[in-house]
Design a protein around this motif. Structure first.
Motif, PDB file in Angstrom:
ATOM      1  N   VAL A  50     -61.548  27.864 -29.450  1.00 15.90           N
ATOM      2  CA  VAL A  50     -62.488  27.649 -28.345  1.00 15.90           C
ATOM      3  C   VAL A  50     -62.024  28.477 -27.146  1.00 15.90           C
ATOM      4  O   VAL A  50     -60.977  28.198 -26.551  1.00 15.90           O
ATOM      5  CB  VAL A  50     -62.567  26.156 -27.974  1.00 15.90           C
ATOM      6  N   ASN A  51     -62.790  29.486 -26.821  1.00 16.41           N
ATOM      7  CA  ASN A  51     -62.447  30.354 -25.696  1.00 16.41           C
ATOM      8  C   ASN A  51     -62.772  29.647 -24.378  1.00 16.41           C
ATOM      9  O   ASN A  51     -63.936  29.395 -24.068  1.00 16.41           O
ATOM     10  CB  ASN A  51     -63.237  31.663 -25.794  1.00 16.41           C
ATOM     11  N   VAL A  52     -61.728  29.338 -23.595  1.00 13.76           N
ATOM     12  CA  VAL A  52     -61.948  28.584 -22.355  1.00 13.76           C
ATOM     13  C   VAL A  52     -61.850  29.462 -21.111  1.00 13.76           C
ATOM     14  O   VAL A  52     -61.937  28.964 -19.984  1.00 13.76           O
ATOM     15  CB  VAL A  52     -60.943  27.412 -22.244  1.00 13.76           C
ATOM     16  N   LYS A  53     -61.698  30.762 -21.288  1.00 16.29           N
ATOM     17  CA  LYS A  53     -61.531  31.639 -20.123  1.00 16.29           C
ATOM     18  C   LYS A  53     -62.732  31.591 -19.183  1.00 16.29           C
ATOM     19  O   LYS A  53     -62.575  31.634 -17.966  1.00 16.29           O
ATOM     20  CB  LYS A  53     -61.281  33.070 -20.588  1.00 16.29           C
ATOM     21  N   GLY A  54     -63.935  31.486 -19.745  1.00 15.42           N
ATOM     22  CA  GLY A  54     -65.118  31.410 -18.897  1.00 15.42           C
ATOM     23  C   GLY A  54     -65.569  29.994 -18.615  1.00 15.42           C
ATOM     24  O   GLY A  54     -66.483  29.772 -17.809  1.00 15.42           O
ATOM     25  N   ALA A  55     -64.911  29.021 -19.243  1.00 20.54           N
ATOM     26  CA  ALA A  55     -65.318  27.621 -19.090  1.00 20.54           C
ATOM     27  C   ALA A  55     -64.517  26.894 -18.023  1.00 20.54           C
ATOM     28  O   ALA A  55     -65.001  25.924 -17.431  1.00 20.54           O
ATOM     29  CB  ALA A  55     -65.172  26.898 -20.431  1.00 20.54           C
ATOM     30  N   LEU A  56     -63.289  27.331 -17.788  1.00 17.12           N
ATOM     31  CA  LEU A  56     -62.418  26.669 -16.820  1.00 17.12           C
ATOM     32  C   LEU A  56     -62.282  27.505 -15.558  1.00 17.12           C
ATOM     33  O   LEU A  56     -62.410  28.734 -15.596  1.00 17.12           O
ATOM     34  CB  LEU A  56     -61.037  26.435 -17.430  1.00 17.12           C
ATOM     35  N   GLU A  57     -61.994  26.844 -14.463  1.00 19.25           N
ATOM     36  CA  GLU A  57     -61.823  27.551 -13.195  1.00 19.25           C
ATOM     37  C   GLU A  57     -60.552  28.380 -13.200  1.00 19.25           C
ATOM     38  O   GLU A  57     -59.550  28.027 -13.834  1.00 19.25           O
ATOM     39  CB  GLU A  57     -61.772  26.541 -12.042  1.00 19.25           C
ATOM     40  N   SER A  58     -60.590  29.483 -12.463  1.00 20.47           N
ATOM     41  CA  SER A  58     -59.429  30.372 -12.377  1.00 20.47           C
ATOM     42  C   SER A  58     -59.084  30.671 -10.918  1.00 20.47           C
ATOM     43  O   SER A  58     -58.519  31.713 -10.606  1.00 20.47           O
ATOM     44  CB  SER A  58     -59.716  31.680 -13.120  1.00 20.47           C
ATOM     45  N   THR A  59     -59.430  29.730 -10.043  1.00 21.69           N
ATOM     46  CA  THR A  59     -59.246  29.934  -8.604  1.00 21.69           C
ATOM     47  C   THR A  59     -58.337  28.864  -8.016  1.00 21.69           C
ATOM     48  O   THR A  59     -57.995  27.883  -8.661  1.00 21.69           O
ATOM     49  CB  THR A  59     -60.601  29.905  -7.888  1.00 21.69           C
ATOM     50  N   VAL A  60     -57.972  29.073  -6.757  1.00 21.57           N
ATOM     51  CA  VAL A  60     -57.174  28.121  -5.995  1.00 21.57           C
ATOM     52  C   VAL A  60     -58.046  27.563  -4.864  1.00 21.57           C
ATOM     53  O   VAL A  60     -58.651  28.329  -4.108  1.00 21.57           O
ATOM     54  CB  VAL A  60     -55.912  28.783  -5.412  1.00 21.57           C
ATOM     55  N   THR A  61     -58.102  26.243  -4.766  1.00 24.40           N
ATOM     56  CA  THR A  61     -58.942  25.585  -3.766  1.00 24.40           C
ATOM     57  C   THR A  61     -58.092  24.645  -2.910  1.00 24.40           C
ATOM     58  O   THR A  61     -57.338  23.835  -3.457  1.00 24.40           O
ATOM     59  CB  THR A  61     -60.047  24.756  -4.457  1.00 24.40           C
ATOM     60  N   PRO A  62     -58.182  24.725  -1.575  1.00 27.14           N
ATOM     61  CA  PRO A  62     -57.453  23.777  -0.722  1.00 27.14           C
ATOM     62  C   PRO A  62     -57.993  22.359  -0.905  1.00 27.14           C
ATOM     63  O   PRO A  62     -59.202  22.139  -0.935  1.00 27.14           O
ATOM     64  CB  PRO A  62     -57.733  24.286   0.697  1.00 27.14           C
ATOM     65  N   VAL A  63     -57.078  21.380  -1.022  1.00 28.60           N
ATOM     66  CA  VAL A  63     -57.458  19.975  -1.200  1.00 28.60           C
ATOM     67  C   VAL A  63     -56.463  19.093  -0.451  1.00 28.60           C
ATOM     68  O   VAL A  63     -55.283  19.032  -0.819  1.00 28.60           O
ATOM     69  CB  VAL A  63     -57.475  19.578  -2.696  1.00 28.60           C
ATOM     70  N   ASN A  64     -56.917  18.429   0.622  1.00 30.25           N
ATOM     71  CA  ASN A  64     -56.109  17.440   1.347  1.00 30.25           C
ATOM     72  C   ASN A  64     -54.728  17.965   1.733  1.00 30.25           C
ATOM     73  O   ASN A  64     -53.713  17.267   1.595  1.00 30.25           O
ATOM     74  CB  ASN A  64     -55.949  16.176   0.504  1.00 30.25           C
ATOM     75  N   GLY A  65     -54.684  19.175   2.204  1.00 26.86           N
ATOM     76  CA  GLY A  65     -53.413  19.757   2.615  1.00 26.86           C
ATOM     77  C   GLY A  65     -52.631  20.395   1.484  1.00 26.86           C
ATOM     78  O   GLY A  65     -51.611  21.051   1.720  1.00 26.86           O
TER      79      GLY A  65
END
Length: 327
Positions: A50-65
């Motif tokens: 199951v290729n998950v490269k396009g299914a999962l996020e690949s970024t960094v998001t700020p969350v609660n500090g």
């Protein structure tokens, strides 16, 4: 390589649906740096990929500090991300040490955390060891130079992930998604000793995905990360350590000491942390904490040297955290 079906889901929900509850019947692939090698060597033979490269996020998001990191993020992007380097420098330091530039441009965060052991008996199709459903850990009486000195038995692998150690030190939480929804698991509880299930290294079910790493706000911490290898390039660490220090002036208020490549899981040493609490960091206090960190080590026939190597890694990580120059 055994023939297999290939699924290319568009999102994490579809990716989970394509997995299977049976062990290694259907497996996710991101960068493929571990899975493809195992398949080529007939160690792992899934029916479906199951290729998950396009299914999962690949970024960094700020969350609660803190930060939320997508499991599909490439190691090179993690190592070079400005917010990661500023808030969690030990993670960036670990990421940049992984493999070679070519590997870091393919390998993902999720793949690094979930990779299987690098034990040469496990990786050789001729040896049906405990990890592959056999009844013997060949490392016990065989070639065990790089195996566990803590937490071993009945299997004596060391966990191969470079990211797992600083993730545990920083108190990360892993988001897992399965057919029954999501669950959040502290990194310290994610990795498991062989006594729980000798064939697995973590609590991830066969039909679950690790989708994100969530890092809490770090606070005012000083960090040090130190790895020891035979070779400086493209080699697995013999031992390494991440150290986090919360300081009150020049005195250690809190400490977190976690070692890698010495046990089947990231190995936290509360004895070393206690040895640092209330102290000023000097060569002597760092050496005493390193000594405490290796108390209780139980080497096999050929890896006793790892005790001294691990002491060095812990000591130098402590000194780095305190801003004291090391080699």
């Amino acid at each position: 390589m055994k023939p297999f079906a290939y699924v290319n889901p568009a999102n994490e929900k579809d990716a989970v649906a394509a997995l299977a509850p049976e062990f290694e019947k259907a497996l996710p692939i991101g960068g493929g740096q571990d899975l493809l090698a195992r398949m080529k060597d007939y160690i792992t033979q899934p029916d479906r990929i199951v290729n998950v490269k396009g299914a999962l996020e690949s970024t960094v998001t700020p969350v609660n500090g803190g930060l939320r990191i997508g499991a599909a993020m490439k190691m090179v992007d993690l190592a070079e991300h400005a917010a990661v380097a500023r808030l969690y420098p030990a993670i960036a330091a670990a990421a940049i040490e992984v493999g070679t530039p070519q590997i870091r441009n393919q390998a993902t965060v999720g793949g690094n955390l979930n990779q299987r052991p690098r034990c040469w008996y496990f990786r050789n199709e001729e040896f049906v060891c405990l990890k592959k459903g056999g009844n013997t850990c060949f490392a016990m009486t065989g070639e065990n130079q790089f195996h566990a000195i803590f937490g071993g038995g009945p299997s004596f692998i060391v966990h191969p992930s470079s990211l797992a150690v600083p993730m545990v030190a920083y108190g990360a939480t892993f988001r897992l998604l399965g057919p029954n929804g999501e669950r959040l698991v502290p990194a310290a509880d994610y990795f498991t000793l062989p006594v729980k299930d000798v064939r697995r290294e973590n609590v991830l079910a066969p039909n679950e995905l690790l989708t994100h790493v969530v890092l809490p706000a770090p606070g005012n911490l000083k960090s040090g990360h130190y790895e020891v290898r035979y070779k400086t390039s493209h080699d697995w660490p013999i031992a390494f350590a991440t150290v986090l220090l919360g300081m009150n002036g020049s005195t250690v208020r809190t400490a977190r000491v976690v070692m890698g490549a010495v046990a089947p899981i990231p190995w936290r040493s509360q004895s070393a942390e206690q040895a640092l609490a209330g102290k000023t960091i000097t060569e002597e206090t760092a050496a005493a904490a390193a000594e405490a960190a290796l108390q209780g080590a139980r080497p096999l026939s050929e890896n006793g040297y790892k005790i001294q190597v691990a002491k060095t890694a812990v000591k130098r990580a402590i000194l780095r955290a305190a801003g004291i120059q090391t080699v």
